[in-house]
Scaffold this active site. Structure first.
Site, PDB file in Angstrom:
ATOM      1  N   LYS A 292       1.842  -2.942   8.916  1.00 50.76           N
ATOM      2  CA  LYS A 292       3.060  -2.152   8.741  1.00 50.76           C
ATOM      3  C   LYS A 292       4.241  -2.978   9.229  1.00 50.76           C
ATOM      4  O   LYS A 292       4.325  -3.352  10.399  1.00 50.76           O
ATOM      5  CB  LYS A 292       2.972  -0.836   9.516  1.00 50.76           C
ATOM      6  CG  LYS A 292       4.186   0.054   9.302  1.00 50.76           C
ATOM      7  CD  LYS A 292       3.858   1.512   9.548  1.00 50.76           C
ATOM      8  CE  LYS A 292       4.952   2.400   9.018  1.00 50.76           C
ATOM      9  NZ  LYS A 292       4.525   3.780   8.792  1.00 50.76           N
TER      10      LYS A 292
ATOM     11  N   ASP B 126       5.532  13.838  13.049  1.00 49.08           N
ATOM     12  CA  ASP B 126       5.613  13.757  11.584  1.00 49.08           C
ATOM     13  C   ASP B 126       4.219  13.868  10.963  1.00 49.08           C
ATOM     14  O   ASP B 126       3.850  13.077  10.100  1.00 49.08           O
ATOM     15  CB  ASP B 126       6.289  12.455  11.159  1.00 49.08           C
ATOM     16  CG  ASP B 126       6.656  12.470   9.668  1.00 49.08           C
ATOM     17  OD1 ASP B 126       6.914  13.562   9.131  1.00 49.08           O
ATOM     18  OD2 ASP B 126       6.654  11.396   9.051  1.00 49.08           O
TER      19      ASP B 126
ATOM     20  N   LEU C  79       0.824  -1.217   0.000  1.00 44.51           N
ATOM     21  CA  LEU C  79       0.000   0.000   0.000  1.00 44.51           C
ATOM     22  C   LEU C  79       0.848   1.253   0.000  1.00 44.51           C
ATOM     23  O   LEU C  79       0.428   2.301  -0.503  1.00 44.51           O
ATOM     24  CB  LEU C  79      -0.924   0.008   1.225  1.00 44.51           C
ATOM     25  CG  LEU C  79      -1.993  -1.085   1.289  1.00 44.51           C
ATOM     26  CD1 LEU C  79      -2.712  -1.033   2.633  1.00 44.51           C
ATOM     27  CD2 LEU C  79      -2.984  -0.924   0.142  1.00 44.51           C
ATOM     28  N   GLY C  80       2.041   1.187   0.580  1.00 45.34           N
ATOM     29  CA  GLY C  80       2.912   2.353   0.649  1.00 45.34           C
ATOM     30  C   GLY C  80       4.143   2.032   1.472  1.00 45.34           C
ATOM     31  O   GLY C  80       4.241   0.986   2.112  1.00 45.34           O
ATOM     32  N   GLU C  81       5.096   2.946   1.447  1.00 44.23           N
ATOM     33  CA  GLU C  81       6.312   2.759   2.238  1.00 44.23           C
ATOM     34  C   GLU C  81       6.879   4.112   2.636  1.00 44.23           C
ATOM     35  O   GLU C  81       6.602   5.134   2.014  1.00 44.23           O
ATOM     36  CB  GLU C  81       7.344   1.952   1.467  1.00 44.23           C
ATOM     37  CG  GLU C  81       7.750   2.518   0.129  1.00 44.23           C
ATOM     38  CD  GLU C  81       8.678   1.574  -0.621  1.00 44.23           C
ATOM     39  OE1 GLU C  81       9.580   1.017   0.026  1.00 44.23           O
ATOM     40  OE2 GLU C  81       8.480   1.395  -1.828  1.00 44.23           O
ATOM     41  N   GLY C  82       7.664   4.108   3.707  1.00 42.93           N
ATOM     42  CA  GLY C  82       8.277   5.331   4.203  1.00 42.93           C
ATOM     43  C   GLY C  82       9.535   5.020   4.967  1.00 42.93           C
ATOM     44  O   GLY C  82      10.111   3.928   4.843  1.00 42.93           O
ATOM     45  N   GLY C  83       9.947   5.975   5.807  1.00 45.30           N
ATOM     46  CA  GLY C  83      11.212   5.827   6.512  1.00 45.30           C
ATOM     47  C   GLY C  83      11.227   4.717   7.540  1.00 45.30           C
ATOM     48  O   GLY C  83      12.284   4.197   7.882  1.00 45.30           O
ATOM     49  N   PHE C  84      10.050   4.333   8.043  1.00 46.75           N
ATOM     50  CA  PHE C  84       9.996   3.304   9.072  1.00 46.75           C
ATOM     51  C   PHE C  84       9.768   1.910   8.518  1.00 46.75           C
ATOM     52  O   PHE C  84      10.019   0.928   9.195  1.00 46.75           O
ATOM     53  CB  PHE C  84       8.897   3.622  10.083  1.00 46.75           C
ATOM     54  CG  PHE C  84       9.285   4.690  11.064  1.00 46.75           C
ATOM     55  CD1 PHE C  84      10.030   4.388  12.187  1.00 46.75           C
ATOM     56  CD2 PHE C  84       8.912   6.007  10.859  1.00 46.75           C
ATOM     57  CE1 PHE C  84      10.392   5.362  13.092  1.00 46.75           C
ATOM     58  CE2 PHE C  84       9.262   6.991  11.754  1.00 46.75           C
ATOM     59  CZ  PHE C  84      10.003   6.672  12.875  1.00 46.75           C
ATOM     60  N   GLY C  85       9.211   1.814   7.321  1.00 45.56           N
ATOM     61  CA  GLY C  85       8.951   0.491   6.781  1.00 45.56           C
ATOM     62  C   GLY C  85       7.914   0.526   5.669  1.00 45.56           C
ATOM     63  O   GLY C  85       7.662   1.561   5.058  1.00 45.56           O
TER      64      GLY C  85
END
Length: 554
Positions: free
Chosen positions: A90, A204, A68-74
């Site tokens: 997540k 954030d 579904l998505g990704e970012g700095g944490f995972g």
């Protein structure tokens, strides 16, 4: 992956679960209901601990097709549990170690207790550590491999980021206003309400961390990560990996100072972006700020004058509704500019923002200076719940519900647009923050019944006010033997009788069904008024159907 090597013989076979583990795994594969429904839990009642195998299977092995998505944490995956429930999982990057397994499980269990309509519900977690064989200096050793995941309610409409646009296109004003309002309620809950004296600072807040449900209700996501991984880890991911410098408060970006006011700054940027499609805002000069406000108002005025609700006869009072919309637009842009002030002491608190939003306080009033202190980044408390006094005194929390009700009811009926906004605000607070007592609900119902101007009554029906009145009727009917509840029902029936409820309003909620049930109430006066009201609504609907082509879904 965190590894502590120990010299061992090469493993002969994979580890197998004993009977106890097998039983526990069978229990956790039952699944968990999405937020809004009853959650089943093997221990605390607020969620559950999932086995890694269950989450791996429900995401097809954490496949890219489920991403579904990704970012700095995972990375976040869409998961279907064995019982058919959809959740979001997540999976945190293995480089984030933070606190140990027990602390992670305790903090995750704690965060699952947060419940608010504008907060993404955490429904489960997984903390898995296993020993895996690796080659180290020519020999096999066993090393620890950690996996940490959290499970969230699944929201199919994605994030606010994908719905941002300028004033001329995209979401209409009503939807944008409800999104702004919902974010403010959610942030106030995290800062002030969920647990007295222990705020959660998001650190954030941005459009990608605000998810939308089927009704475009906003829900704040990724809160509490500093509790799960420690402030140092959170700050590193936020500044170097998330790339959200445009939403970051200057004192946090430049000095590492952490207070609730850093979230307020982010909120201000988001409000401006929701309204204009851009993160641009003027310097802190009075003339430039006023010019910016007038430009935004002009752009929205151009769009609203062409809106269907004002030109097609949908609204019986188009000029009055435009007046209320202009009032909301001005307030929101003023709030956004107040939130992005460079001096954090001049930024409003989440409580003040809610009061400003509904006209209970003005943006021109001096914001109470917050006492803050510098914090050594190397000695920050890992969960970021700092004892920085930037909150309202407890005596001012929600400005005391009774005093708000008293101020609104002192002049009898609702006299203007601001009074309607204040009433809707109080009704919303009753549902999300602090329930009124029965006597205050009676007073508000009487205020509605005493209102003579059909413009304001129509506005109340078109807002979410009717849904709240509906919930009050249902709640009071469940305690029909209680005298105060009978008084409330009579007051509500008086209020409903004067409201311009039409077919559309009856289809928007279950108020018709709720009032119809009152015809069998043990109180004869309630029975009589309910029967009369139902008959009146039937006549209105019949007249409406005869005068226009109305299609009713069966």
């Amino acid at each position: 992956m965190g590894r502590r090597p120990r010299r061992r013989e090469p493993p002969a076979s994979n580890h197998t679960h004993g009977p106890t583990e097998a039983v526990r795994e069978e229990r956790v594969t039952e699944g968990v209901r999405p937020a809004g429904k009853k959650l089943r839990c093997e221990r605390s009642g607020f969620g559950k601990a999932f086995k890694l195998e269950v989450l791996r299977e429900s995401t097809d092995g954490f496949s890219d097709e489920r991403l579904l998505g990704e970012g700095g944490f995972g990375r976040v995956y869409k998961a279907r549990l064995q019982n058919g429930d959809m959740i979001a999982v997540k999976k945190f990057t293995s480089t984030i170690l933070g606190i140990n397994d027990t602390q992670f499980e305790n903090e995750a269990s704690h965060l699952m207790r947060l419940k608010h309509p504008n907060i993404v519900q955490l429904v489960g977690y997984c903390s898995h550590t296993e020993m895996v064989p690796v080659v180290h200096e020519g020999s096999y050793v066993l090393a620890e491999k950690r996996e940490r995941l959290i499970c969230l309610e699944y929201l199919p409409h994605g994030s606010l980021h994908g719905h941002l646009s300028d004033e001329s296109s995209g979401l209409d004003w009503d939807t944008r206003y409800k999104i702004i309002e919902g974010i403010c309620y959610g942030l106030h809950y995290l800062h002030e309400k969920w647990q007295a004296g222990t705020p959660i600072i998001h650190m954030d807040l941005k459009p990608k961390n605000i998810l939308l449900d089927d009704n475009m209700v906003p829900k704040i996501a990724d809160f509490g990560l500093s509790r799960l991984f420690g402030v140092e880890q959170t700050q590193a991911c936020t500044t170097s990996q998330f790339g959200t410098i445009g939403y970051m408060a200057p004192e946090y970006r430049d000095k590492g100072l952490i207070t609730k006011k850093l979230d307020i700054f982010s909120l201000g940027v988001i409000i401006i972006e929701i309204m204009t499609g851009r993160r641009d805002y003027p310097d802190e000069i009075e003339t430039s700020s006023q010019e910016f406000i007038e430009l935004v108002l002009k752009n929205w005025r151009n769009r609203l004058e062409k809106a269907q609700r004002y030109t097609s006869g949908i609204s019986p009072f188009p000029s009055s509704h435009r007046e209320i919309d202009y009032l909301q637009i001005r307030r929101c842009i003023q709030i956004g500019l107040a939130c992005v002030k460079h001096d954090l002491a001049k930024r409003p608190t989440a409580l003040k923002i809610m009061n400003m939003l509904h006209g209970l306080e003005g943006p021109e009033e001096e914001v109470r200076a917050a006492s803050t202190r510098r914090i050594d980044p190397t000695k920050r408390h890992r969960d970021c719940l700092l004892e920085v006094d930037d909150s309202e005194p407890r005596s001012l929390m929600l400005d005391d519900m009774k005093s708000k009700v008293a101020k609104l009811t002192e002049k009898g009926g609702l006299l203007n647009a601001e009074a309607i906004e204040k009433l809707v605000h109080l009704l919303q607070l009753d549902q999300t923050e602090e329930k009124m007592d029965v006597s205050d609900r009676v007073k508000l119902a009487d205020v509605i019944a005493a209102t003579e101007n059909p413009v304001w009554l129509d506005r109340l029906v078109q807002s979410r006010g009717l849904l709240v009145l509906n919930s009050w009727v249902d709640e009071a009917h469940q305690k029909e033997a209680d005298k105060p509840m009978q008084e409330l029902l009579l007051a509500l029936l008086r209020a409903l009788a004067i409201l311009p409820i039409n077919l559309s309003a009856l289809q928007s909620c279950s108020i018709g069904k709720s009032v119809n049930h009152l015809r069998s109430h043990r109180n004869l006066e309630i029975q009589k008024k309910a029967k009369s009201l139902v008959e009146d609504w039937k006549r209105r609907v019949d007249t409406e159907m005869k005068s226009s082509d109305v299609w009713i879904r069966k």
